[in-house]
Design an enzyme around this catalytic site. Structure first.
Site, PDB file in Angstrom:
ATOM      1  N   ASP A   1       0.867  -1.187   0.000  1.00 34.47           N
ATOM      2  CA  ASP A   1       0.000   0.000   0.000  1.00 34.47           C
ATOM      3  C   ASP A   1       0.897   1.228   0.000  1.00 34.47           C
ATOM      4  OD1 ASP A   1      -2.301   1.765   0.447  1.00 34.47           O
ATOM      5  OD2 ASP A   1      -3.329  -0.087   0.977  1.00 34.47           O
TER       6      ASP A   1
ATOM      7  N   HIS B   1      -2.849   3.231  -4.581  1.00 34.59           N
ATOM      8  CA  HIS B   1      -2.276   2.723  -3.319  1.00 34.59           C
ATOM      9  C   HIS B   1      -0.871   2.173  -3.522  1.00 34.59           C
ATOM     10  CE1 HIS B   1      -5.811   2.956  -0.556  1.00 34.59           C
ATOM     11  NE2 HIS B   1      -6.482   2.926  -1.696  1.00 34.59           N
TER      12      HIS B   1
ATOM     13  N   GLU C   1      -9.976   2.881  -5.084  1.00 34.31           N
ATOM     14  CA  GLU C   1      -9.607   4.254  -4.731  1.00 34.31           C
ATOM     15  C   GLU C   1      -8.468   4.814  -5.602  1.00 34.31           C
ATOM     16  OE1 GLU C   1     -10.971   4.443  -0.131  1.00 34.31           O
ATOM     17  OE2 GLU C   1      -8.932   3.753  -0.439  1.00 34.31           O
TER      18      GLU C   1
END
Ligand code: ACM
Length: 765
Positions: free
Chosen positions: A200, A288, A348
């Site tokens: 991440d 990410h 995201e």
């Protein structure tokens, strides 16, 4: 004979939502998940050092696990032999048993027989045996001379094939030793998929031989904002301190991090395989990825690395060098992990750098892509083809639906505020794994309602036909670790609520009260395993308490084996603090801190009880009032319930403290005010419990009784008010920041059980 059989079936139907008529004694059979069929029998089978294990060759691995179990309790390894003896545990390969994880367990005073077709089934049966070891009166380190297993006939199989737990090791890192312990706990509750979130923005955690900088640089960071906040919080709660073993000094700097070598990854995979758990690796792309970009800046479209408007800069799906990198990484991942799944993440993604990139303009034109969402799909679909070429299936977070998804991708649903996503995916023929934020994000701090919320979760969303519902593979709880800096905190966050999920996914026959009774017994086993589970809640008080002349604090503890300790000087209760065994009389305003402690010294939540003196509030004259409350809805994002604007955009009548689904749908932010009166039937000290996601405040008689304000996940707060019998003005102000919402008001009076406030108590003008 037939008649009585019919009666049993009928009884089972009637009691199916609470306690089933035939449910076995939870003390003797504290099994979670509860078996599909269990018939309690008289007597015990006694395992001692004279017991042997008789097994088909196919189950060599499972025999080792059974020996491990017996060694843990007896301190001796049971011999394996080919002959049934005086005292035997017999493992039988039975090809008439259909299910992959199905097993049958017969415990009689003469022997234990465990039958299954597969090692999976045998292993699940061994977990059932583990939970049947009687632990009452047993003390941690001492070994048992014998183990008396209660006789029973069990036939068992899971309802869902996918029963998962996720762990984010990127935001904070978790050692190999801890991951193994996590797998042990999963296995004990028959969970079978471990989703390992290995990369991440905040860290890259797996060695990739071709790109050594991913871990040399990407696995380490100076303390970030989340670390600093955790360190600050650790002053009040030691479990919020960063685990010291992940802090190093390098070239004069303090760094946090860590990573797994490929040898360690293999070791963990083997450990999981022996426990019949499949590990599904996630390498999150194209968003990410800051930790990787820091090491390899060529990965972005514009060489920028940092935070965009909402999320971090993603890698560039418009350069072949990016695909080369991604394919190289996943080649190593595919070779390491035997699972047929690889998780690509794909959640995201901040796409502004793509929209500005000339390379992306060219790729979009060449491939007839109309939007950056379609560009994201282009990346995901190319990666899926690559995964398929390695014999793997792709899993992605539900954002992979945007811009078009291939029907063979598996969708992992998480965005509670997009309720149509799993329904559309299942109708489209995609396989779906359910991980909706509420209630399956276990990074949300647990409270007294969390276990019930998980237990009552239905993995099948409304609106699917039976054939479409078959596309729901199961469900998973996720543990994101931005705010989970230590192993102890991780234990606290997922246990014991994972056990509720285990029962939903395996047994899928609701019997909540019985489950809670079994859970109470099972804490002894968790104590033995050194799990820092969240202790069950204490009762008998509110957060803000009032007394009229003098108060009495009567703490109700849910487990006899727990002790309650308290302080009055503001310090955190420890095992040295005075024990609270009877009632405590309150004669002056003060603040008391309370905690429960398990026999192993594991501390439960710290309760801060404020006491203030109050006279009973006088009721008002309520002539001409009608039933219900008035609900005003306010469009807009209000960060606090005190900031809701003055004029409502819509007003309706409701019968309780609630917001009808049709008013709050669509995941939009809003404010709400419920106005009216509460009609209490008797004079007393009332405790009110307000559960909100996001925030809310309860006012009664013009006084603030519960303040649960601000944006947050569902959490319950409580307060007290002294009320004379009759009508009192009431207002609940509520704010929702977007996504799914929760609003619930409950009460207790003079220390009674917590219950919903009945509709008949609410009145309006
Ligand atoms: C997620 O929580 N971003 C999948």
């Amino acid at each position: 004979m037939l008649r009585s059989l019919k009666l049993t079936v009928l009884a089972a139907t009637i009691y199916s939502t609470t306690l089933m008529a035939q449910d076995a004694d939870p003390q003797r059979y504290p099994l979670i998940p509860y078996p599909q069929e269990l018939t309690a029998q008289q007597g015990e089978f006694v395992v001692g050092r004279n017991t042997n294990i008789v097994s088909a060759n196919a189950f060599a691995g499972e025999v080792k696990q059974l020996q491990l179990l017996m060694t843990t309790f007896l301190g001796a390894k049971l011999p394996v032999s080919s002959k049934v003896g005086q005292s035997s545990i017999v493992l039988v390969q039975d090809n008439t048993i259909k299910g992959e994880e199905e097993y049958q367990l017969e415990i009689t005073p003469a022997r234990i027989t465990l039958r299954a077709r597969t090692g999976d089934g045998i292993f699940r049966g061994i977990q059932t045996l583990t939970q049947l070891v009687p632990l009452a009166g047993h003390h941690g380190t001492e070994k048992m001379k014998t183990i008396a297993f209660p006789a029973a006939t069990i036939k068992d199989h899971p309802t869902y094939d996918y029963r998962g737990m996720h762990l984010d090791v990127a935001r904070h890192f978790f050692s190999v030793k801890y991951v193994k312990k996590f797998l042990d706990v999963m296995a004990l509750y028959k969970m079978n998929k471990f989703h390992w979130h290995l990369s991440d923005d905040q860290g890259w955690r797996i060695e990739i031989k071709k790109y050594p900088l991913l871990t040399e640089q990407g696995a380490w960071r100076t303390y970030n904002n989340q670390d600093s906040i955790c360190i600050e919080k650790s002053k009040d709660n030691p479990d919020m301190a960063l685990d010291q073993e992940h802090i190093i000094q390098r070239t004069g700097k303090t760094l946090y991090g860590g990573f797994y070598t490929q040898a360690e990854i293999k070791e963990v995979i083997a450990y999981a395989a022996a426990r019949h758990i499949e590990i599904i690796p996630e390498i999150d792309m194209p968003g990410h990825v800051m930790a990787a970009i820091k090491a390899y800046p060529f990965l972005t479209c514009d060489s920028e690395n940092g935070w965009g408007k909402t999320f971090s800069t993603p890698i560039c799906p418009c350069e072949e060098t990016t695909f080369k990198f991604a394919e190289d990484v996943f080649t190593e991942i595919a070779a390491l992990f035997p699972s047929k799944y690889i998780h690509l993440g794909a959640d995201e993604v901040e796409k502004t750098s793509w929209a500005k990139s000339p390379a992306c303009e060219a790729v979009m034109k060449a491939n007839n892509l109309k939007s950056v969402e379609e560009l994201q799909s282009y990346f995901v679909k190319r990666m899926e083809k690559f995964f398929n070429s390695k014999g793997k299936k792709l899993i992605g977070w539900d954002e992979i639906l945007e811009g078009g998804v291939s029907p063979t991708a598996v969708v992992m649903y998480w965005r509670s505020w997009v309720p149509k996503a799993p329904i559309e995916a299942a109708k489209n023929g995609n396989r779906v794994i359910m991980t909706p934020g509420n209630p399956l994000y276990f990074d949300g701090v647990p409270d007294r309602n969390s276990i019930s919320n998980v237990y009552h979760f239905n993995p099948i969303p409304k609106g699917l036909t039976a054939a479409e519902a078959a596309n729901i593979l199961g469900a998973q709880a996720n543990i994101w670790t931005e705010w989970i800096p230590s192993e102890k905190r991780a234990d606290y966050m997922y246990m014991p609520r994972m056990t509720a999920l285990a029962e939903v996914l395996w047994t899928n026959q609701p019997r909540y009260d019985h489950y809670m009774n079994r859970l109470r017994v099972s804490y002894s086993l968790l104590d033995l395993m050194g799990v820092n589970y969240r202790l069950p809640d204490l009762d008998g008080f509110a957060g803000d308490n009032v007394f009229v002349d003098k108060g009495s604090l009567n703490v109700i503890k849910p487990l006899d084996i727990m002790t309650v300790r308290y302080t009055t000087d503001g310090s955190i209760p420890s095992v040295q603090s005075p024990q609270l065994s009877g009632a405590l009389t309150i004669t002056k305003p003060e603040t008391i801190k309370l905690s429960a402690f398990s026999p192993t010294g594991n501390r439960g939540d710290i309760y801060t009880l404020k006491y203030r003196q109050q006279n009973y509030l006088k009721p008002i004259d309520g002539a001409g009032l009608q039933a219900g409350l008035q609900l005003g809805m306010f469009n807009g994002a209000f960060k606090s319930a005190t900031k809701i604007k003055s004029a409502a955009d819509a007003t309706v009548t409701v019968s309780n403290v609630e917001i009808p689904e049709e008013l709050g749908k669509g995941g939009k932010p809003f404010g709400a005010k419920l106005d009216g009166f509460i009609d209490v039937p008797a004079t007393g000290i009332y405790s009110f419990y307000l559960t909100c996601d996001d925030g809310g405040i309860l006012y009664i008689g013009g006084e603030e009784v519960v303040n649960n304000d601000g944006w947050h996940a569902p959490v319950q707060k409580s307060g007290q008010v002294a009320l004379e019998k009759g009508l009192h003005p009431l207002q609940v102000a509520f704010v929702e920041g977007g996504g799914g919402y929760t609003l619930k008001l409950e009460y207790s009076v003079n220390g009674s059980k917590i219950q919903p406030v009945p509709d008949s108590w609410f009145k309006r003008k």
